[in-house]
Design a protein around this motif. Structure first.
Motif, PDB file in Angstrom:
ATOM      1  N   THR A 158     -20.176 -33.625 -36.111  1.00 18.45           N
ATOM      2  CA  THR A 158     -20.384 -32.106 -36.444  1.00 18.45           C
ATOM      3  C   THR A 158     -18.815 -31.705 -36.994  1.00 18.45           C
ATOM      4  O   THR A 158     -17.824 -32.373 -36.865  1.00 18.45           O
ATOM      5  CB  THR A 158     -20.332 -31.395 -34.891  1.00 18.45           C
ATOM      6  OG1 THR A 158     -19.643 -32.014 -33.928  1.00 18.45           O
ATOM      7  CG2 THR A 158     -21.937 -31.292 -34.353  1.00 18.45           C
ATOM      8  N   ASP A 159     -18.845 -30.726 -37.919  1.00 23.19           N
ATOM      9  CA  ASP A 159     -17.717 -30.138 -38.442  1.00 23.19           C
ATOM     10  C   ASP A 159     -17.238 -29.000 -37.750  1.00 23.19           C
ATOM     11  O   ASP A 159     -17.981 -27.844 -37.578  1.00 23.19           O
ATOM     12  CB  ASP A 159     -17.911 -29.845 -39.692  1.00 23.19           C
ATOM     13  CG  ASP A 159     -18.301 -31.044 -40.796  1.00 23.19           C
ATOM     14  OD1 ASP A 159     -17.728 -32.015 -40.542  1.00 23.19           O
ATOM     15  OD2 ASP A 159     -19.000 -30.928 -41.732  1.00 23.19           O
ATOM     16  N   VAL A 160     -16.153 -28.986 -36.976  1.00 28.60           N
ATOM     17  CA  VAL A 160     -15.538 -27.848 -36.497  1.00 28.60           C
ATOM     18  C   VAL A 160     -14.576 -27.241 -37.280  1.00 28.60           C
ATOM     19  O   VAL A 160     -13.662 -27.713 -37.372  1.00 28.60           O
ATOM     20  CB  VAL A 160     -14.653 -28.139 -35.161  1.00 28.60           C
ATOM     21  CG1 VAL A 160     -14.278 -26.988 -34.490  1.00 28.60           C
ATOM     22  CG2 VAL A 160     -15.749 -29.017 -34.112  1.00 28.60           C
ATOM     23  N   CYS A 161     -15.103 -26.030 -37.959  1.00 36.94           N
ATOM     24  CA  CYS A 161     -14.215 -25.225 -39.050  1.00 36.94           C
ATOM     25  C   CYS A 161     -13.614 -24.243 -38.542  1.00 36.94           C
ATOM     26  O   CYS A 161     -13.971 -23.317 -37.736  1.00 36.94           O
ATOM     27  CB  CYS A 161     -15.279 -24.796 -39.903  1.00 36.94           C
ATOM     28  SG  CYS A 161     -16.481 -26.177 -40.672  1.00 36.94           S
ATOM     29  N   LEU A 162     -12.326 -24.249 -38.998  1.00 34.66           N
ATOM     30  CA  LEU A 162     -11.107 -23.171 -38.684  1.00 34.66           C
ATOM     31  C   LEU A 162     -11.046 -22.538 -40.036  1.00 34.66           C
ATOM     32  O   LEU A 162     -11.525 -22.824 -41.184  1.00 34.66           O
ATOM     33  CB  LEU A 162      -9.840 -23.777 -38.282  1.00 34.66           C
ATOM     34  CG  LEU A 162      -9.997 -25.025 -37.002  1.00 34.66           C
ATOM     35  CD1 LEU A 162      -8.746 -25.556 -36.701  1.00 34.66           C
ATOM     36  CD2 LEU A 162     -10.815 -24.211 -35.901  1.00 34.66           C
TER      37      LEU A 162
END
Length: 232
Positions: A158-162
């Motif tokens: 999963t990509d945890v996007c900031l």
């Protein structure tokens, strides 16, 4: 005490709201507006009285509730009341407290009003900044939850996007949903989990987040998304 006004042109709906307000604790009904110059009278009332909350019907003569709300530069809290669910996503974009779908029960009314009470009681309190640790490979990155825009599934990761970067997490999307749902995150698609605090606007098919992110709303999630957004 919550000072409120009603903007509603249907007498039965007015009577229900008056009764609910009377039966609720710590509420004071200042006025009811329902004539042809509805918006003008309401604006005049807002200038002269300290109004905390407006119960606003969407379908009004001459000027709709949505149009009226958009015309206010510094509106008090607003709870929209309507018999139609079509405007649910648009109402969230306008940052209303809640969206009551007629006919609504006293319990549902109280739940909506409690959000106003919670906002008032929390004013002046320092907010905490809860963090989460993101496992990426053999490393753990500490990130403030409020800085996360969205999380999306990418194969087995999963990509945890900031705002300015993203972390590739070894955990599945379900893991992040379970961890973040209590912090205002909702699932809008089988592959996307979003931070509702980062919503800029919505449409029937997409949620638009800060930093020009356009997230699709899955067909099977559309009803759930409307219900969740309007109950926040």
């Amino acid at each position: 005490m919550i000072n409120c006004i009603i903007i509603e042109d249907q007498l039965p709906a007015q009577r229900i709201l008056k009764k609910y307000i009377k039966d609720a604790d710590s509420m004071n009904l200042v006025g009811v507006f329902s004539n042809a110059f509805l918006a003008l009278e309401a604006l005049e009332a807002l200038e002269s009285l300290k109004i905390d909350l407006i119960f606003l019907d969407i379908h009004l003569p001459r000027l709709s509730g949505i149009e009226f709300l958009k015309s206010l530069t510094n509106p008090p809290k607003v709870i929209l009341t309507t018999a139609f669910s079509d405007y649910a996503l648009e109402s969230y974009e306008l940052a209303v407290v809640d969206y009551l779908l007629k006919p609504f029960s006293f319990g549902r009314f109280v739940k909506a009003v409690s959000k106003v009470s919670e906002t008032k009681s929390s004013q002046g309190l320092k907010k905490s900044n809860p963090c989460v640790y993101i496992k990426s490979g053999h490393q753990y990155f500490k990130v403030e939850i409020s800085s996360i825009l969205f999380v999306n599934a990418d194969g087995d990761y999963t990509d945890v996007c900031l705002a300015v970067k993203k972390h590739v997490s070894s955990e599945p999307l379900k893991y992040w949903e379970d961890k973040l749902v209590a912090h205002g995150f909702i699932r809008v698609h089988k592959s996307h989990l979003i931070n509702t605090e980062k919503i800029v606007k919505t449409s029937s098919s997409y949620v638009y987040l800060e930093n020009n992110h356009k997230i699709p709303i899955g067909r099977t999630y559309k009803r759930i998304v409307i219900d969740q957004l309007t109950s926040l």
